[in-house]
Design a protein around this motif. Structure first.
Motif, mmCIF file in Angstrom:
data_model
loop_
_atom_site.group_PDB
_atom_site.id
_atom_site.type_symbol
_atom_site.label_atom_id
_atom_site.label_comp_id
_atom_site.label_asym_id
_atom_site.label_seq_id
_atom_site.Cartn_x
_atom_site.Cartn_y
_atom_site.Cartn_z
ATOM 1 N N PRO A 41 0.830 -1.332 0.071
ATOM 2 C CA PRO A 41 -0.169 0.035 0.001
ATOM 3 C C PRO A 41 0.904 1.261 -0.047
ATOM 4 O O PRO A 41 0.652 2.251 -0.847
ATOM 5 C CB PRO A 41 -0.770 -0.121 1.434
ATOM 6 C CG PRO A 41 -0.802 -1.527 1.565
ATOM 7 C CD PRO A 41 0.350 -2.185 1.121
ATOM 8 N N GLY A 52 2.372 1.867 -3.464
ATOM 9 C CA GLY A 52 1.592 2.222 -4.266
ATOM 10 C C GLY A 52 1.453 3.742 -4.650
ATOM 11 O O GLY A 52 1.747 4.490 -5.142
ATOM 12 N N ASN A 53 1.502 4.212 -3.094
ATOM 13 C CA ASN A 53 1.380 5.756 -2.814
ATOM 14 C C ASN A 53 2.625 6.397 -3.438
ATOM 15 O O ASN A 53 2.443 7.416 -4.015
ATOM 16 C CB ASN A 53 1.545 6.008 -1.231
ATOM 17 C CG ASN A 53 0.178 6.023 -0.742
ATOM 18 O OD1 ASN A 53 -0.831 6.278 -1.598
ATOM 19 N ND2 ASN A 53 -0.141 6.275 0.504
ATOM 20 N N ILE A 111 2.620 6.652 -7.359
ATOM 21 C CA ILE A 111 1.453 7.793 -7.661
ATOM 22 C C ILE A 111 2.373 8.839 -7.283
ATOM 23 O O ILE A 111 2.511 10.162 -8.275
ATOM 24 C CB ILE A 111 0.309 7.794 -6.912
ATOM 25 C CG1 ILE A 111 -0.467 6.426 -7.587
ATOM 26 C CG2 ILE A 111 -0.610 9.139 -7.128
ATOM 27 C CD1 ILE A 111 -1.738 6.174 -6.435
ATOM 28 N N THR A 162 -2.465 7.874 -13.055
ATOM 29 C CA THR A 162 -2.811 7.435 -11.689
ATOM 30 C C THR A 162 -4.012 6.452 -11.422
ATOM 31 O O THR A 162 -3.719 5.631 -10.498
ATOM 32 C CB THR A 162 -3.268 8.774 -10.714
ATOM 33 O OG1 THR A 162 -2.293 9.779 -11.375
ATOM 34 C CG2 THR A 162 -2.891 8.708 -9.337
ATOM 35 N N SER A 163 -4.881 6.697 -12.145
ATOM 36 C CA SER A 163 -6.102 5.708 -11.958
ATOM 37 C C SER A 163 -5.599 4.350 -12.488
ATOM 38 O O SER A 163 -5.858 3.244 -11.846
ATOM 39 C CB SER A 163 -7.358 6.022 -12.970
ATOM 40 O OG SER A 163 -7.605 7.737 -12.858
ATOM 41 N N MET A 210 -3.635 2.861 -9.693
ATOM 42 C CA MET A 210 -4.470 2.416 -8.511
ATOM 43 C C MET A 210 -5.072 1.284 -8.728
ATOM 44 O O MET A 210 -5.281 0.241 -7.901
ATOM 45 C CB MET A 210 -5.511 3.605 -8.203
ATOM 46 C CG MET A 210 -5.169 4.410 -7.554
ATOM 47 S SD MET A 210 -6.272 6.114 -7.598
ATOM 48 C CE MET A 210 -7.200 5.802 -6.081
ATOM 49 N N GLN A 223 -2.743 -1.650 -8.100
ATOM 50 C CA GLN A 223 -2.383 -1.747 -6.823
ATOM 51 C C GLN A 223 -3.596 -2.563 -6.124
ATOM 52 O O GLN A 223 -3.061 -3.312 -5.310
ATOM 53 C CB GLN A 223 -2.215 -0.416 -6.004
ATOM 54 C CG GLN A 223 -1.838 -0.506 -4.604
ATOM 55 C CD GLN A 223 -1.858 1.027 -3.937
ATOM 56 O OE1 GLN A 223 -2.149 1.773 -4.569
ATOM 57 N NE2 GLN A 223 -1.905 0.723 -2.743
ATOM 58 N N PHE A 224 -4.864 -2.420 -6.563
ATOM 59 C CA PHE A 224 -5.832 -3.133 -5.895
ATOM 60 C C PHE A 224 -5.585 -4.721 -6.202
ATOM 61 O O PHE A 224 -5.909 -5.542 -5.156
ATOM 62 C CB PHE A 224 -7.240 -2.723 -6.792
ATOM 63 C CG PHE A 224 -8.532 -3.780 -6.301
ATOM 64 C CD1 PHE A 224 -8.915 -3.567 -5.041
ATOM 65 C CD2 PHE A 224 -8.657 -4.552 -7.047
ATOM 66 C CE1 PHE A 224 -10.126 -4.457 -4.691
ATOM 67 C CE2 PHE A 224 -9.783 -5.503 -6.908
ATOM 68 C CZ PHE A 224 -10.234 -5.293 -5.496
#
Lengths: 254, 326
Positions: free
Chosen positions: B222, B225-226, B229, B276-277, B280, B283-284
């Motif tokens: 997590p 992932g930040n 981005i 970015t989308s 994300m 990352q999910f």
């Protein structure tokens, strides 16, 4: 004459200035079950961890199957073992922990076959066959593909026993294997251990289950404050402890 | 009463504790203010959208024109390259620094600590300017024995492009942050796990690879992932090197020619949002992959009766394959 499986001669272990083991001398014969009892902080678990070289002995000698644990002796000098050789020594000693310590990201079967395939390079198919057989032996053939989080404490501990057995150890160490379990789950783990003892496995069991010690123990060692206070046949010691400290302890747990 | 009195009797229960369970049908509580607030907010949002669509300064036709302008899409690709390369280097170096920090060797520990102190303690913009000036500080890159004639020597300016310098600058700064993330992840794994692995005869490396790192991934992913981005957006600072072909600098340069900066800012923002989308979503799925064996208790129905008896096997259980096989 058969050599003993474990031979401890004046084993001392210190953590800083705190001497946890103050000269432990004892032997465990092949095929025997030795129960280590005593109050918490008496050094039972530390002694067990020394046998498996998870702790380094500070003084004295500890032999497993006539091999010095943790060091290499050459002349009158001791040499520290290379981590690789220490790992090799641990391979033949199984250990079961109070808190199970199963690998949570692997299923029960994956837990059991991990070490054989990784450490011993056993072919996957052979390891799986043996793993299934072991899980069947501990009564979990229908739980092979479950993750530890989906198993009860008793089931997790039985998987942990199967995982240790998968390495074909010559000695099994149990560190309070039922202490973290709900009372109604203790029986299923003890049953597996009893069966294992009957099959002739050499076992050292740190436990508070005096019934187990009486039933399957070949010897009982009572430890307190880092020394062996009393030892002998479990039935005799439990029925007629000779030392005051043993009497005081047993009166509390029995 | 629908219950059979005979059964009740045999269960040995007094009549009073066997009521009829009729589902409750209460009148629902109304929440008028929720509706009022909701409608007001929706109206406001609609107003903003309608206003934005008509406002000339946004110059929507230009936005559409430049969105897929070749220069812009190439710059978007360059920004993606910068992000991926510097993250990959940053993660690898971060793992090395984290392991150094946790090592028993005090020198390795101190070097790692010092690195973090420098690279976290100074702004990345300043670091990027420094990297841009590297050729002034070190004219040549030499390989050989120190203080002797070098075997091979490159001129720094020729050897390192501004693109390479931008990646080096971003990656080395990122490594400091990744080191802390990885360290936290490794420390989050219970010490009993390593002990169990070693008791089975695994070496340090085997335990790390098969037991510790897979479990620490749950903690590491997590925040990583930040970081990805964040890195995507930090690439807009490479103009400090100066590297000018990234998304932000490129759109700014185009705007400088057209004297119309606002639509190009929107173009850049839409591209950043688009990447970015996608990140994300990635990352999910990564998080789902490394959550094996934890949570999701609801996936398996565990009848409470299975604890009855000792090692007994209950045939009524769902088949074991209904577990987490995905």
């Amino acid at each position: 004459m058969m050599t003993p499986m474990v031979r401890a001669e004046g084993v001392v272990k210190r953590f800083g200035s705190n001497e946890v083991l103050k000269g432990i001398t004892l032997t465990v014969n092949r095929g025997d079950v030795m129960c280590l009892v005593g109050p918490s902080g008496s050094g039972k678990s530390t002694f067990l961890r020394c046998i498996n070289h998870l702790e380094v002995v500070n003084a004295g000698r500890l032999y497993v199957d006539e091999t010095l644990v943790g060091y290499r002796e050459k002349g009158d000098k001791l040499y520290e073992l290379h981590p690789r050789d220490a790992a090799a020594q641990r391979r033949d000693i199984g250990m079961v922990f109070q808190r199970f310590n199963l690998f949570p990201h692997m299923t029960a079967l994956e837990n059991v076959i991990e070490a054989p395939t990784l450490v011993k390079k056993t072919p996957k198919a052979d390891a799986v066959a043996r793993g299934k057989e072991l899980l069947d032996r501990v009564g979990l053939s229908d739980r092979m593909n479950h993750y530890p989080a989906h198993l009860s404490g008793g089931q997790q501990q039985r998987v942990a026993i199967a995982r240790a057995l998968a390495m074909d150890p010559k000695l099994m160490l149990f560190d309070e294997p039922t202490s973290a379990l709900d009372p109604e789950l203790v029986g299923e783990v003890l049953d597996v251990m009893k069966a294992l003892a009957k099959s002739g496995m050499t076992m050292i069991v740190v436990t508070h289950e005096m019934g187990f010690a009486r039933e399957v123990g070949d010897s009982l060692v009572f430890m307190d404050e880092g020394v062996v206070v009393e030892s002998g046949d479990p039935r005799a010691v439990l029925a007629k402890p000779t030392h005051e400290r043993t009497k005081a302890f047993l009166s509390k747990v029995l | 009463m629908t219950q059979n009195p005979e059964r009740r009797g045999s269960a040995g229960m007094p009549d009073s504790v066997a009521p009829d369970f009729v589902s409750i049908r209460a009148v629902k509580l109304r929440h008028p203010w929720r509706w009022v607030i909701g409608v007001v907010l929706l109206l406001l949002v609609a107003l903003v959208i309608i206003d934005a669509a008509q406002r000339e300064a946004f110059d929507w036709p230009s936005v559409g024109k430049y969105m897929f302008d070749r220069r812009v899409s190439l710059a978007a690709l360059t920004t993606l390259e910068l992000t991926v390369s510097s993250m990959v280097i940053g993660i690898v170096l971060g793992i090395v620094l984290a392991v150094m920090r946790l090592s028993p060797n005090p020198i390795l520990k101190s070097i790692s600590w010092f690195y973090l102190w420098i690279f976290r303690g100074t702004p990345v913009y300043v670091q990027l300017v420094f990297w841009g000036l590297i050729a002034v500080i070190y004219n040549t890159i030499d390989i050989g024995i120190p203080f002797q004639q070098p075997w091979i020597s490159w001129e720094t300016k020729a050897a390192l492009s501004t693109f390479a310098l931008a990646i080096i600058g971003l990656a080395l700064n990122e490594a400091a942050y990744m080191a802390e993330i990885v360290r936290a992840g490794l420390l989050a794994v219970d010490a009993g796990q390593d002990e169990a692995a070693r008791a089975l005869g695994m070496t340090w490396f085997q335990s790390m690879r098969r037991v510790i790192i897979p479990q620490s991934m749950r903690v590491i992913i997590p925040p990583t992932g930040n970081e990805v981005i964040s890195m995507l957006k930090t690439t807009s600072l490479v103009t400090a090197v100066p590297f000018t072909l990234d998304l932000y600098t490129r759109t700014r340069d185009i705007a400088a020619e057209t004297f119309n900066p606002i639509p190009l800012l929107i173009v850049a923002s839409v591209w950043y949002l688009f990447f970015t989308s996608i990140l994300m979503i990635g990352q999910f799925f990564l998080e789902k992959r490394f959550a094996r064996g934890v949570g999701e208790l609801g996936r398996i129905k565990i009848p409470s009766s299975r604890f009855a008896g000792t090692a007994a096997v209950s045939p009524s259980l769902a088949d074991p394959d209904s577990g987490d096989k995905r």
